[in-house]
Design a protein around this motif. Structure first.
Motif, PDB file in Angstrom:
ATOM      1  N   THR A 170       0.838  -1.285  -0.134  1.00 29.23           N
ATOM      2  CA  THR A 170       0.025   0.047  -0.147  1.00 29.23           C
ATOM      3  C   THR A 170       0.869   1.234  -0.112  1.00 29.23           C
ATOM      4  OG1 THR A 170      -1.764  -1.248   1.080  1.00 29.23           O
ATOM      5  CG2 THR A 170      -1.818   1.361   1.306  1.00 29.23           C
ATOM      6  N   ALA A 171       1.982   1.288   0.670  1.00 27.91           N
ATOM      7  CA  ALA A 171       2.938   2.367   0.956  1.00 27.91           C
ATOM      8  C   ALA A 171       3.581   2.487  -0.815  1.00 27.91           C
ATOM      9  CB  ALA A 171       3.906   2.065   1.932  1.00 27.91           C
ATOM     10  N   TRP A 172       3.768   1.669  -1.287  1.00 29.37           N
ATOM     11  CA  TRP A 172       4.544   1.366  -2.568  1.00 29.37           C
ATOM     12  C   TRP A 172       3.282   2.264  -3.448  1.00 29.37           C
ATOM     13  CZ3 TRP A 172       6.216  -4.136  -2.192  1.00 29.37           C
ATOM     14  CH2 TRP A 172       7.503  -3.907  -1.380  1.00 29.37           C
ATOM     15  N   PHE A 215       5.268  -2.215  -6.652  1.00 28.87           N
ATOM     16  CA  PHE A 215       3.891  -2.432  -6.661  1.00 28.87           C
ATOM     17  C   PHE A 215       3.622  -3.437  -7.688  1.00 28.87           C
ATOM     18  CE2 PHE A 215      -0.205  -0.956  -8.322  1.00 28.87           C
ATOM     19  CZ  PHE A 215      -1.068  -1.479  -7.314  1.00 28.87           C
ATOM     20  N   VAL A 216       4.053  -3.443  -8.722  1.00 35.71           N
ATOM     21  CA  VAL A 216       3.638  -4.414  -9.803  1.00 35.71           C
ATOM     22  C   VAL A 216       4.099  -5.727  -9.685  1.00 35.71           C
ATOM     23  CG1 VAL A 216       3.930  -4.761 -12.244  1.00 35.71           C
ATOM     24  CG2 VAL A 216       3.253  -2.612 -11.725  1.00 35.71           C
ATOM     25  N   ARG A 217       5.523  -5.716  -9.142  1.00 34.60           N
ATOM     26  CA  ARG A 217       5.980  -7.008  -9.039  1.00 34.60           C
ATOM     27  C   ARG A 217       5.422  -7.593  -7.634  1.00 34.60           C
ATOM     28  NH1 ARG A 217      10.299  -8.680 -12.003  1.00 34.60           N
ATOM     29  NH2 ARG A 217      11.040  -7.196 -13.148  1.00 34.60           N
ATOM     30  N   ALA A 218       4.997  -7.027  -6.735  1.00 35.62           N
ATOM     31  CA  ALA A 218       4.612  -7.446  -5.408  1.00 35.62           C
ATOM     32  C   ALA A 218       3.293  -8.254  -5.730  1.00 35.62           C
ATOM     33  CB  ALA A 218       4.531  -6.551  -4.472  1.00 35.62           C
ATOM     34  N   LEU A 219       2.369  -7.631  -6.774  1.00 30.63           N
ATOM     35  CA  LEU A 219       1.069  -8.140  -6.911  1.00 30.63           C
ATOM     36  C   LEU A 219       0.776  -8.679  -8.347  1.00 30.63           C
ATOM     37  CD1 LEU A 219      -1.154  -5.247  -5.356  1.00 30.63           C
ATOM     38  CD2 LEU A 219      -0.469  -7.601  -4.122  1.00 30.63           C
ATOM     39  N   SER A 245      -6.402  -1.707   1.593  1.00 33.29           N
ATOM     40  CA  SER A 245      -5.124  -2.176   1.199  1.00 33.29           C
ATOM     41  C   SER A 245      -5.106  -2.018  -0.304  1.00 33.29           C
ATOM     42  CB  SER A 245      -4.915  -3.659   1.739  1.00 33.29           C
ATOM     43  OG  SER A 245      -5.613  -4.597   1.114  1.00 33.29           O
ATOM     44  N   ALA A 246      -3.788  -1.734  -0.868  1.00 31.13           N
ATOM     45  CA  ALA A 246      -3.749  -1.694  -2.416  1.00 31.13           C
ATOM     46  C   ALA A 246      -4.113  -2.937  -3.141  1.00 31.13           C
ATOM     47  CB  ALA A 246      -2.301  -1.466  -2.588  1.00 31.13           C
ATOM     48  N   ARG A 247      -3.772  -4.416  -2.177  1.00 32.62           N
ATOM     49  CA  ARG A 247      -4.124  -5.464  -2.569  1.00 32.62           C
ATOM     50  C   ARG A 247      -5.612  -5.576  -3.004  1.00 32.62           C
ATOM     51  NH1 ARG A 247      -0.863 -10.155  -1.844  1.00 32.62           N
ATOM     52  NH2 ARG A 247       0.002  -9.078  -0.372  1.00 32.62           N
ATOM     53  N   THR A 248      -6.332  -5.342  -2.088  1.00 35.27           N
ATOM     54  CA  THR A 248      -7.658  -5.433  -2.397  1.00 35.27           C
ATOM     55  C   THR A 248      -8.327  -4.569  -3.183  1.00 35.27           C
ATOM     56  OG1 THR A 248      -8.002  -5.521   0.200  1.00 35.27           O
ATOM     57  CG2 THR A 248      -9.873  -5.000  -0.985  1.00 35.27           C
ATOM     58  N   TRP A 249      -7.534  -3.289  -3.278  1.00 37.53           N
ATOM     59  CA  TRP A 249      -8.118  -2.273  -4.482  1.00 37.53           C
ATOM     60  C   TRP A 249      -7.965  -2.984  -5.766  1.00 37.53           C
ATOM     61  CZ3 TRP A 249      -4.387   0.730  -7.642  1.00 37.53           C
ATOM     62  CH2 TRP A 249      -5.071   1.634  -8.031  1.00 37.53           C
ATOM     63  N   LEU A 250      -6.790  -3.551  -5.820  1.00 36.71           N
ATOM     64  CA  LEU A 250      -6.097  -4.059  -7.279  1.00 36.71           C
ATOM     65  C   LEU A 250      -6.895  -5.057  -7.611  1.00 36.71           C
ATOM     66  CD1 LEU A 250      -4.066  -3.549  -9.639  1.00 36.71           C
ATOM     67  CD2 LEU A 250      -2.738  -5.363  -8.189  1.00 36.71           C
ATOM     68  N   LEU A 251      -7.347  -6.087  -6.660  1.00 39.25           N
ATOM     69  CA  LEU A 251      -7.975  -7.452  -7.325  1.00 39.25           C
ATOM     70  C   LEU A 251      -9.610  -6.720  -7.499  1.00 39.25           C
ATOM     71  CD1 LEU A 251      -6.904  -9.875  -4.398  1.00 39.25           C
ATOM     72  CD2 LEU A 251      -6.341  -9.801  -6.778  1.00 39.25           C
ATOM     73  N   SER A 252      -9.953  -5.676  -6.945  1.00 42.01           N
ATOM     74  CA  SER A 252     -11.228  -5.147  -7.366  1.00 42.01           C
ATOM     75  C   SER A 252     -11.364  -5.087  -8.805  1.00 42.01           C
ATOM     76  CB  SER A 252     -11.692  -4.068  -6.274  1.00 42.01           C
ATOM     77  OG  SER A 252     -11.905  -4.615  -5.039  1.00 42.01           O
TER      78      SER A 252
END
Length: 204
Positions: free
Chosen positions: A24-26, A41-45, A86-93
């Motif tokens: 999320t910080a990234w 950010f891209v590589r993490a998710l 979280s950025a993960r939740t936002w991205l999966l949406s």
């Protein structure tokens, strides 16, 4: 903003995902134009997005394109991300919407096949030659028998590890509904595993 090339696999030695707080910080730093944060950010998710769309998508050949589309949408919308989830939740949406949009687009065009090839999907979404790879294929075969909404809830919480509240946010439904779908999915999978010819899937 420069969009980095999406990775096809995790770097060597990267066996665990970054914490949601770091991701999320990234994302927030990337919103301000930090190109290194964009790359992190891209590589993490990237792998989570690939796995998620592989489970949702009826066309395994489209997994890479849908992952690419997800990140293009996300990077284009970063200025609106405020870190409330979280950025993960936002991205999966965003990934879920990308898959839904692809279905809508495909519905207007002739389709050659309606049968998803789950083995190809898992080969696209997971690294090869790892312990448990065959179990992963068997698990996806079992998941294919679940209703779509139960499979979605199971994948988000049990395979991607999202908390139930975040899975509910991604799926746009109450937390209790997610819990019920996961419980029913587990019961169905256990029944399938108990059948005489059911596969012995460790991951289940």
């Amino acid at each position: 903003m420069t969009i980095p090339a999406l990775p096809t696999s995790r770097p060597k030695g990267d066996r665990t995902g970054a914490p949601d707080e770091s991701i999320t910080a990234w994302a927030l730093a990337a919103r301000g134009g930090d190109t290194d944060a964009v790359e992190r950010f891209v590589r993490a998710l990237h792998r989570d997005v690939q796995r998620y769309v592989a489970h949702l998508c009826a066309d395994p050949q489209a997994v890479d394109d849908l992952a690419q589309d997800t990140f293009l949408r996300a990077l284009g919308s970063l200025h609106r991300f405020e870190g409330r989830s979280s950025a993960r939740t936002w991205l999966l949406s965003i990934a879920r919407r990308a898959v839904i949009d692809s279905y809508r687009y495909a519905a207007t065009r002739p389709r050659l096949s309606d049968v998803p090839d789950w083995q190809v999907a898992v080969e696209l979404a997971q690294p090869l030659n790892l312990p448990g790879f065959d179990d992963g294929i068997a698990l996806l075969d079992l998941l294919a028998s679940l209703p779509e909404e139960r499979r979605d809830a199971f994948v988000l919480t049990q395979l991607l590890g999202l908390p139930y509240a975040e899975a509910a946010e991604v799926s746009d439904c109450p937390v209790g509904t997610v819990r019920s779908r996961v419980a029913r999915a587990r019961a169905t999978l256990m029944d399938l595993l108990d059948e005489p010819d059911g596969p012995a899937v460790v991951a289940a």
